[in-house]
Write a protein that holds these residues in place. Sequence first.
Motif, short mmCIF file in Angstrom:
data_model
loop_
_atom_site.label_atom_id
_atom_site.label_comp_id
_atom_site.label_asym_id
_atom_site.label_seq_id
_atom_site.Cartn_x
_atom_site.Cartn_y
_atom_site.Cartn_z
N GLY A 1 0.85 -1.18 0.00
CA GLY A 1 0.00 0.00 0.00
C GLY A 1 0.88 1.23 0.00
O GLY A 1 2.10 1.13 -0.14
N PRO A 2 0.30 2.40 0.18
CA PRO A 2 1.10 3.63 0.12
C PRO A 2 2.15 3.73 1.23
O PRO A 2 3.17 4.39 1.04
N ASP A 3 1.91 3.07 2.38
CA ASP A 3 2.87 3.15 3.47
C ASP A 3 3.09 1.81 4.17
O ASP A 3 3.53 1.77 5.32
N THR A 4 2.79 0.71 3.48
CA THR A 4 3.03 -0.63 4.05
C THR A 4 3.73 -1.51 3.02
O THR A 4 3.56 -1.34 1.81
N ALA A 5 4.53 -2.45 3.54
CA ALA A 5 5.24 -3.38 2.68
C ALA A 5 5.52 -4.67 3.46
O ALA A 5 5.60 -4.65 4.68
N ARG A 6 5.65 -5.78 2.72
CA ARG A 6 5.98 -7.08 3.30
C ARG A 6 7.47 -7.33 3.13
O ARG A 6 8.01 -7.26 2.03
N VAL A 7 8.17 -7.62 4.22
CA VAL A 7 9.61 -7.87 4.20
C VAL A 7 9.89 -9.16 3.43
O VAL A 7 9.30 -10.20 3.72
N ASP A 8 10.81 -9.08 2.45
CA ASP A 8 11.08 -10.21 1.56
C ASP A 8 12.40 -10.92 1.82
O ASP A 8 12.72 -11.88 1.11
N ASN A 9 13.19 -10.44 2.75
CA ASN A 9 14.42 -11.17 3.06
C ASN A 9 14.69 -11.13 4.55
O ASN A 9 14.03 -10.41 5.30
N VAL A 10 15.63 -11.93 4.97
CA VAL A 10 15.92 -12.11 6.39
C VAL A 10 16.92 -11.03 6.86
O VAL A 10 17.89 -10.76 6.16
N PRO A 11 16.68 -10.40 8.01
CA PRO A 11 17.60 -9.37 8.48
C PRO A 11 18.86 -9.94 9.13
O PRO A 11 18.78 -10.90 9.89
N PHE A 12 19.98 -9.34 8.84
CA PHE A 12 21.24 -9.69 9.49
C PHE A 12 21.46 -8.91 10.77
O PHE A 12 22.13 -9.38 11.68
N LEU A 13 20.94 -7.71 10.83
CA LEU A 13 21.26 -6.81 11.93
C LEU A 13 20.05 -6.34 12.73
O LEU A 13 20.15 -6.14 13.93
N GLN A 14 18.95 -6.10 12.07
CA GLN A 14 17.77 -5.54 12.72
C GLN A 14 17.09 -6.61 13.59
O GLN A 14 16.80 -7.69 13.11
N ASP A 15 16.85 -6.27 14.83
CA ASP A 15 16.14 -7.17 15.74
C ASP A 15 14.65 -6.90 15.66
O ASP A 15 14.21 -5.81 15.30
N GLY A 16 13.86 -7.92 16.03
CA GLY A 16 12.42 -7.74 16.16
C GLY A 16 11.63 -7.77 14.88
O GLY A 16 10.45 -7.40 14.88
N VAL A 17 12.22 -8.22 13.79
CA VAL A 17 11.50 -8.33 12.52
C VAL A 17 11.96 -9.61 11.82
O VAL A 17 13.10 -10.02 11.97
N ALA A 18 11.02 -10.22 11.10
CA ALA A 18 11.32 -11.46 10.37
C ALA A 18 10.80 -11.35 8.94
O ALA A 18 9.92 -10.52 8.64
N GLU A 19 11.33 -12.18 8.10
CA GLU A 19 10.86 -12.25 6.72
C GLU A 19 9.35 -12.53 6.71
O GLU A 19 8.86 -13.33 7.50
N GLY A 20 8.64 -11.85 5.83
CA GLY A 20 7.21 -12.08 5.68
C GLY A 20 6.33 -11.13 6.48
O GLY A 20 5.12 -11.10 6.32
N GLU A 21 6.94 -10.32 7.35
CA GLU A 21 6.14 -9.41 8.17
C GLU A 21 5.79 -8.15 7.38
O GLU A 21 6.52 -7.73 6.49
N THR A 22 4.67 -7.58 7.75
CA THR A 22 4.24 -6.33 7.14
C THR A 22 4.66 -5.19 8.05
O THR A 22 4.41 -5.23 9.25
#
Length: 167
Positions: A43-64
Amino acid sequence: MSSPAGPERPPRETDQIKIWFRFAPREGWLPYDTEGLWATRLGPDTARVDNVPFLQDGVAEGETVRFRTDEHGVHWAMGRVVDSGNCTVRVLPVPEGPLGRDARAVHERLAGFGLRGEVFSAEFPLVALTVPGGADLRGVKALLARGRDEGWWHFEVSCVTDAWRAA
Protein backbone atom coordinates in the motif's frame (compact mmCIF):
# COMPACT_ATOMS: atom_id res chain seq x y z
CA MET A 1 -9.18 -11.85 -0.42
CA SER A 2 -10.24 -8.22 -0.46
CA SER A 3 -9.33 -5.37 1.82
CA PRO A 4 -11.12 -2.03 2.33
CA ALA A 5 -8.65 -0.55 -0.18
CA GLY A 6 -9.74 -3.03 -2.87
CA PRO A 7 -8.66 -6.47 -4.02
CA GLU A 8 -5.10 -7.54 -3.43
CA ARG A 9 -3.04 -7.88 -6.55
CA PRO A 10 0.00 -10.03 -7.17
CA PRO A 11 3.25 -8.12 -6.63
CA ARG A 12 5.01 -6.76 -9.68
CA GLU A 13 8.73 -6.16 -9.93
CA THR A 14 8.05 -2.43 -9.59
CA ASP A 15 6.42 -3.11 -6.20
CA GLN A 16 9.79 -4.19 -4.75
CA ILE A 17 11.31 -1.47 -2.58
CA LYS A 18 14.06 -1.18 0.00
CA ILE A 19 12.88 -0.47 3.54
CA TRP A 20 15.51 0.95 5.88
CA PHE A 21 15.63 0.24 9.61
CA ARG A 22 17.55 2.32 12.17
CA PHE A 23 19.02 0.84 15.34
CA ALA A 24 21.73 1.48 17.89
CA PRO A 25 24.95 -0.35 16.99
CA ARG A 26 26.02 -3.02 19.49
CA GLU A 27 29.45 -2.80 21.02
CA GLY A 28 31.77 -5.49 19.65
CA TRP A 29 29.47 -6.17 16.71
CA LEU A 30 29.26 -4.89 13.14
CA PRO A 31 29.58 -1.07 13.06
CA TYR A 32 26.27 -0.33 11.34
CA ASP A 33 23.26 1.67 12.52
CA THR A 34 20.94 0.97 9.55
CA GLU A 35 19.93 -2.06 7.53
CA GLY A 36 18.01 -2.11 4.26
CA LEU A 37 15.66 -5.02 3.60
CA TRP A 38 13.88 -5.78 0.36
CA ALA A 39 10.12 -5.61 0.63
CA THR A 40 7.04 -5.80 -1.56
CA ARG A 41 4.93 -2.67 -1.43
CA LEU A 42 1.40 -3.51 -0.30
CA GLY A 43 0.00 0.00 0.00
CA PRO A 44 1.10 3.63 0.12
CA ASP A 45 2.87 3.15 3.47
CA THR A 46 3.03 -0.63 4.05
CA ALA A 47 5.24 -3.38 2.68
CA ARG A 48 5.98 -7.08 3.30
CA VAL A 49 9.61 -7.87 4.20
CA ASP A 50 11.08 -10.21 1.56
CA ASN A 51 14.42 -11.17 3.06
CA VAL A 52 15.92 -12.11 6.39
CA PRO A 53 17.60 -9.37 8.48
CA PHE A 54 21.24 -9.69 9.49
CA LEU A 55 21.26 -6.81 11.93
CA GLN A 56 17.77 -5.54 12.72
CA ASP A 57 16.14 -7.17 15.74
CA GLY A 58 12.42 -7.74 16.16
CA VAL A 59 11.50 -8.33 12.52
CA ALA A 60 11.32 -11.46 10.37
CA GLU A 61 10.86 -12.25 6.72
CA GLY A 62 7.21 -12.08 5.68
CA GLU A 63 6.14 -9.41 8.17
CA THR A 64 4.24 -6.33 7.14
CA VAL A 65 5.80 -3.05 8.20
CA ARG A 66 4.65 0.53 8.00
CA PHE A 67 7.11 3.01 6.52
CA ARG A 68 7.43 6.68 5.75
CA THR A 69 9.22 8.05 2.73
CA ASP A 70 11.58 10.96 3.36
CA GLU A 71 12.29 13.90 1.08
CA HIS A 72 15.05 11.89 -0.66
CA GLY A 73 12.73 9.00 -1.51
CA VAL A 74 14.19 6.69 1.17
CA HIS A 75 11.63 4.41 2.84
CA TRP A 76 12.14 4.24 6.65
CA ALA A 77 10.47 1.53 8.74
CA MET A 78 8.11 2.89 11.37
CA GLY A 79 7.03 -0.38 12.92
CA ARG A 80 5.53 -3.79 12.39
CA VAL A 81 1.87 -3.95 11.38
CA VAL A 82 1.32 -7.70 10.85
CA ASP A 83 3.43 -10.54 12.26
CA SER A 84 4.43 -13.27 9.83
CA GLY A 85 4.64 -16.05 12.40
CA ASN A 86 8.27 -16.52 11.37
CA CYS A 87 11.34 -16.20 13.59
CA THR A 88 14.81 -14.90 12.73
CA VAL A 89 17.90 -16.78 13.89
CA ARG A 90 21.51 -15.78 13.24
CA VAL A 91 24.24 -18.38 13.30
CA LEU A 92 27.98 -17.71 13.17
CA PRO A 93 30.19 -20.79 12.75
CA VAL A 94 33.12 -21.03 15.17
CA PRO A 95 36.27 -20.75 12.99
CA GLU A 96 38.19 -23.25 15.14
CA GLY A 97 35.18 -25.57 15.48
CA PRO A 98 34.25 -28.65 13.45
CA LEU A 99 32.46 -26.58 10.78
CA GLY A 100 35.24 -24.04 10.40
CA ARG A 101 34.05 -20.89 8.65
CA ASP A 102 31.75 -22.91 6.38
CA ALA A 103 28.34 -21.22 6.10
CA ARG A 104 27.19 -24.02 3.78
CA ALA A 105 27.78 -26.53 6.60
CA VAL A 106 25.49 -24.45 8.83
CA HIS A 107 22.78 -24.57 6.15
CA GLU A 108 23.23 -28.32 5.72
CA ARG A 109 22.82 -28.98 9.46
CA LEU A 110 19.56 -27.00 9.56
CA ALA A 111 18.15 -27.86 6.11
CA GLY A 112 15.91 -30.63 7.41
CA PHE A 113 13.78 -28.06 9.21
CA GLY A 114 12.93 -26.08 6.07
CA LEU A 115 14.95 -23.04 7.12
CA ARG A 116 16.11 -20.65 4.44
CA GLY A 117 18.53 -17.82 4.73
CA GLU A 118 21.45 -15.80 3.52
CA VAL A 119 25.15 -15.42 4.28
CA PHE A 120 26.54 -12.00 5.18
CA SER A 121 29.86 -12.52 3.33
CA ALA A 122 32.66 -15.02 2.75
CA GLU A 123 34.86 -13.03 5.13
CA PHE A 124 32.17 -12.95 7.83
CA PRO A 125 30.09 -16.14 7.41
CA LEU A 126 27.14 -15.03 9.53
CA VAL A 127 24.07 -16.98 8.42
CA ALA A 128 20.71 -15.25 8.91
CA LEU A 129 17.85 -17.75 8.81
CA THR A 130 14.09 -17.55 8.59
CA VAL A 131 12.44 -20.15 10.78
CA PRO A 132 8.92 -20.67 9.40
CA GLY A 133 6.14 -20.65 11.96
CA GLY A 134 5.17 -24.20 11.01
CA ALA A 135 8.67 -25.63 11.48
CA ASP A 136 9.58 -28.09 14.23
CA LEU A 137 10.53 -25.30 16.63
CA ARG A 138 11.48 -27.66 19.42
CA GLY A 139 13.81 -29.52 17.07
CA VAL A 140 15.35 -26.29 15.73
CA LYS A 141 15.99 -25.04 19.26
CA ALA A 142 17.51 -28.37 20.30
CA LEU A 143 19.86 -28.45 17.30
CA LEU A 144 20.90 -24.83 17.81
CA ALA A 145 21.73 -25.56 21.46
CA ARG A 146 23.58 -28.75 20.52
CA GLY A 147 25.66 -26.89 17.92
CA ARG A 148 26.52 -24.21 20.47
CA ASP A 149 27.40 -26.78 23.14
CA GLU A 150 29.56 -28.81 20.73
CA GLY A 151 31.43 -25.75 19.45
CA TRP A 152 29.91 -25.66 15.95
CA TRP A 153 28.52 -22.14 16.19
CA HIS A 154 27.31 -19.19 18.19
CA PHE A 155 23.70 -18.18 17.62
CA GLU A 156 21.13 -15.60 18.57
CA VAL A 157 17.39 -15.43 18.05
CA SER A 158 16.54 -11.89 17.04
CA CYS A 159 12.82 -12.21 16.35
CA VAL A 160 10.67 -14.65 18.30
CA THR A 161 7.02 -15.65 18.45
CA ASP A 162 4.90 -17.03 21.24
CA ALA A 163 5.17 -20.45 19.55
CA TRP A 164 9.00 -20.20 19.72
CA ARG A 165 8.87 -19.31 23.41
CA ALA A 166 6.54 -22.22 24.13
CA ALA A 167 8.56 -24.80 22.18
